[in-house]
Write an enzyme that holds these catalytic residues in place. Structure first.
Site, PDB file in Angstrom:
ATOM      1  N   HIS A  70      -1.870   1.724  -1.754  1.00 19.77           N
ATOM      2  CA  HIS A  70      -2.185   0.627  -0.828  1.00 19.77           C
ATOM      3  C   HIS A  70      -3.610   0.715  -0.295  1.00 19.77           C
ATOM      4  O   HIS A  70      -4.174  -0.289   0.126  1.00 19.77           O
ATOM      5  CB  HIS A  70      -1.156   0.593   0.317  1.00 19.77           C
ATOM      6  CG  HIS A  70       0.148  -0.021  -0.088  1.00 19.77           C
ATOM      7  ND1 HIS A  70       0.933  -0.751   0.754  1.00 19.77           N
ATOM      8  CD2 HIS A  70       0.786  -0.037  -1.289  1.00 19.77           C
ATOM      9  CE1 HIS A  70       2.016  -1.183   0.107  1.00 19.77           C
ATOM     10  NE2 HIS A  70       1.952  -0.743  -1.130  1.00 19.77           N
ATOM     11  N   ASP A  71      -4.183   1.914  -0.311  1.00 11.69           N
ATOM     12  CA  ASP A  71      -5.603   2.032   0.053  1.00 11.69           C
ATOM     13  C   ASP A  71      -6.469   1.440  -1.060  1.00 11.69           C
ATOM     14  O   ASP A  71      -7.338   0.596  -0.812  1.00 11.69           O
ATOM     15  CB  ASP A  71      -5.965   3.505   0.285  1.00 11.69           C
ATOM     16  CG  ASP A  71      -7.412   3.673   0.723  1.00 11.69           C
ATOM     17  OD1 ASP A  71      -7.944   2.744   1.370  1.00 11.69           O
ATOM     18  OD2 ASP A  71      -8.013   4.728   0.428  1.00 11.69           O
ATOM     19  N   VAL A  74      -6.991  -2.512  -1.783  1.00 14.20           N
ATOM     20  CA  VAL A  74      -7.673  -3.380  -0.810  1.00 14.20           C
ATOM     21  C   VAL A  74      -9.073  -2.811  -0.545  1.00 14.20           C
ATOM     22  O   VAL A  74      -9.197  -1.712   0.003  1.00 14.20           O
ATOM     23  CB  VAL A  74      -6.857  -3.448   0.505  1.00 14.20           C
ATOM     24  CG1 VAL A  74      -7.494  -4.411   1.479  1.00 14.20           C
ATOM     25  CG2 VAL A  74      -5.410  -3.834   0.214  1.00 14.20           C
ATOM     26  N   SER A  80      -9.719   2.510   3.989  1.00 17.88           N
ATOM     27  CA  SER A  80      -9.668   1.428   4.991  1.00 17.88           C
ATOM     28  C   SER A  80      -8.263   1.235   5.551  1.00 17.88           C
ATOM     29  O   SER A  80      -8.094   0.783   6.679  1.00 17.88           O
ATOM     30  CB  SER A  80     -10.195   0.111   4.401  1.00 17.88           C
ATOM     31  OG  SER A  80      -9.459  -0.257   3.265  1.00 17.88           O
ATOM     32  N   ASN A  95       2.458  -3.492   4.674  1.00 17.33           N
ATOM     33  CA  ASN A  95       2.263  -2.140   5.211  1.00 17.33           C
ATOM     34  C   ASN A  95       3.025  -1.856   6.502  1.00 17.33           C
ATOM     35  O   ASN A  95       3.410  -0.718   6.767  1.00 17.33           O
ATOM     36  CB  ASN A  95       0.764  -1.899   5.491  1.00 17.33           C
ATOM     37  CG  ASN A  95      -0.059  -1.863   4.222  1.00 17.33           C
ATOM     38  OD1 ASN A  95       0.453  -1.539   3.143  1.00 17.33           O
ATOM     39  ND2 ASN A  95      -1.338  -2.207   4.321  1.00 17.33           N
ATOM     40  N   PRO A 164       0.940  -6.309  -4.239  1.00 12.67           N
ATOM     41  CA  PRO A 164       2.051  -7.002  -4.901  1.00 12.67           C
ATOM     42  C   PRO A 164       3.318  -6.981  -4.055  1.00 12.67           C
ATOM     43  O   PRO A 164       3.560  -6.040  -3.308  1.00 12.67           O
ATOM     44  CB  PRO A 164       2.250  -6.211  -6.194  1.00 12.67           C
ATOM     45  CG  PRO A 164       1.639  -4.886  -5.957  1.00 12.67           C
ATOM     46  CD  PRO A 164       0.557  -5.059  -4.936  1.00 12.67           C
ATOM     47  N   HIS A 194       8.004   4.669  -8.707  1.00  8.74           N
ATOM     48  CA  HIS A 194       9.284   4.406  -8.046  1.00  8.74           C
ATOM     49  C   HIS A 194      10.391   5.330  -8.549  1.00  8.74           C
ATOM     50  O   HIS A 194      11.553   5.095  -8.298  1.00  8.74           O
ATOM     51  CB  HIS A 194       9.678   2.935  -8.205  1.00  8.74           C
ATOM     52  CG  HIS A 194       8.792   2.000  -7.425  1.00  8.74           C
ATOM     53  ND1 HIS A 194       8.884   0.627  -7.487  1.00  8.74           N
ATOM     54  CD2 HIS A 194       7.785   2.247  -6.545  1.00  8.74           C
ATOM     55  CE1 HIS A 194       7.982   0.079  -6.700  1.00  8.74           C
ATOM     56  NE2 HIS A 194       7.290   1.032  -6.120  1.00  8.74           N
TER      57      HIS A 194
END
Ligand code: HEM
Length: 331
Positions: A70-71, A74, A80, A95, A164, A194
């Site tokens: 996730h960092d 973006v 960030s 998030n 996503p 996953h």
């Protein structure tokens, strides 16, 4: 001893001068030995923290892996996501109440600041922690490249729109990966993350039918009944394993589940069960390959993680080595 300390200092200085002379361009290149002279203890510190966090809660390995993903999606891998504040990425839908592991990163960074102040970026801490999270879950060792720099700004709308969603069709997930330079194979390989971790009912209850007549043809009936039991009557935040067969072990079982209609998220099962088109036939074939060949999965996973970990900051963005991962350095 004195001599080797001096020559080390000299090398560090030369590297810094080289960085200045080349306008930083050379210094933005990631490498596996980036901190060898400036903070060689970084591996030990990160490793120890991840190990003890996972001893307390095995799931933390998965959480740190997702934090890195996730960092990187973006504004590139720039730390960030760690920035606090109401306009932070932390509060974007994908998030909020979902991404975990911030405290582990804080603790690692505090130790690093004591050992080699101002040297190791928060983005690198996240990348390394993810690597150890995978390794200590039984997954592959891959060479985590280092030398990232921290961004100065969070991008909340980028997080809301660029990450996503499990409800999206695979073609649109593929498009989001393409936007950051990753291809369809990366989608299938990285979805293999996953194989560890948990997801909340709100994120898969779309797959559960309330009546038998509308049962989901791509979800195993026994698994559907169990999930139904778990999710009924709760607030949607109950969690279950993403990999029903081996919840905390990083293995190829995730792909095997998909062959048996036991993917948890719609976006997982879609890799194998989506209506046939060009993308779906590619993802389906890859799922089949990885369910047969764990070694191939492990080596491709490492390669795709290195690729994902190299997503750059937008051209021309300001960067720094943050002292506290939650706030930009004071001016
Ligand atoms: C392909 C598109 C993807 C979608 C739609 C997706 C979606 C999700 C969702 C909905 C959850 C559960 C969140 C919650 O319950 O709050 C989750 C968990 C997780 N995701 Fe993904 N994900 C994707 C790709 C990835 C990638 C590329 C990685 C890493 C390389 C990853 C790693 C993880 C991990 C490890 C967890 C479990 C985290 C934990 O237990 O704390 N995911 N993902």
């Amino acid at each position: 001893m004195k001599h080797s300390h001096c020559s080390r200092l000299l090398l560090v200085c030369s590297v810094l001068v080289l960085c200045l002379v080349t306008g930083g361009a050379r210094c933005n290149k990631l490498s596996s030995n980036f901190y060898d002279w400036t903070c060689p203890g970084v591996y030990n510190i990160v490793q120890q923290h991840v190990f003890s966090a996972m001893r307390e809660e095995l799931r933390m390995g998965a959480s740190l892996l997702r934090l890195h993903f996730h960092d990187c999606f973006v504004n590139g891998c720039d730390g960030s996501i760690l920035l606090d504040g109401a306009d932070g990425e932390k509060f974007a839908l994908p998030n909020m109440n979902s991404v975990r592991g911030y405290e582990v990163i804080d603790a690692i960074k505090a130790d690093l600041e004591n050992m080699c102040p101002g040297v190791v970026s928060c983005a690198d801490v996240v990348a390394l922690a993810a690597g150890y999270g995978v390794l200590f879950s039984g997954g592959p060792y891959y060479n985590v490249l280092l030398g990232r720099r921290d961004g100065l700004k969070a991008n909340q709308s980028g997080a809301a729109n660029g990450l996503p969603s499990p409800f999206e069709p695979i073609s649109s997930i593929v498009k989001k990966f393409a936007d950051v330079g990753l291809d369809t194979k990366d989608v299938v390989v990285l979805s293999g993350a996953h194989t560890i971790g948990r997801a909340r009912c709100v994120l898969f209850s779309d797959r559960l039918a309330s009546t038998k007549s509308s049962a989901n043809p791509t979800l195993d009936a026994t698994m559907a009944a169990n999930l139904q039991k778990l999710c009924t009557g709760g607030d949607g935040n109950q969690t279950t394993a993403l990999d029903v067969s081996s919840a905390d072990v990083f293995d190829k079982q995730y792909y095997h589940n998909l062959l048996n209609k036991k993917g948890l998220l719609s976006s997982d099962q879609g890799l194998f069960s989506a209506d046939e088109d060009v993308v779906a036939s590619t993802t389906k074939a890859l799922v089949q390959t990885y369910s047969d060949d764990g070694e191939q999965f492990f080596s491709d996973f490492g390669a795709s993680m290195v690729k994902m970990g190299s997503i750059p900051l937008p051209a021309g963005s300001a960067d720094e080595i943050r002292c506290n991962c939650r706030v930009p350095n004071p001016k």
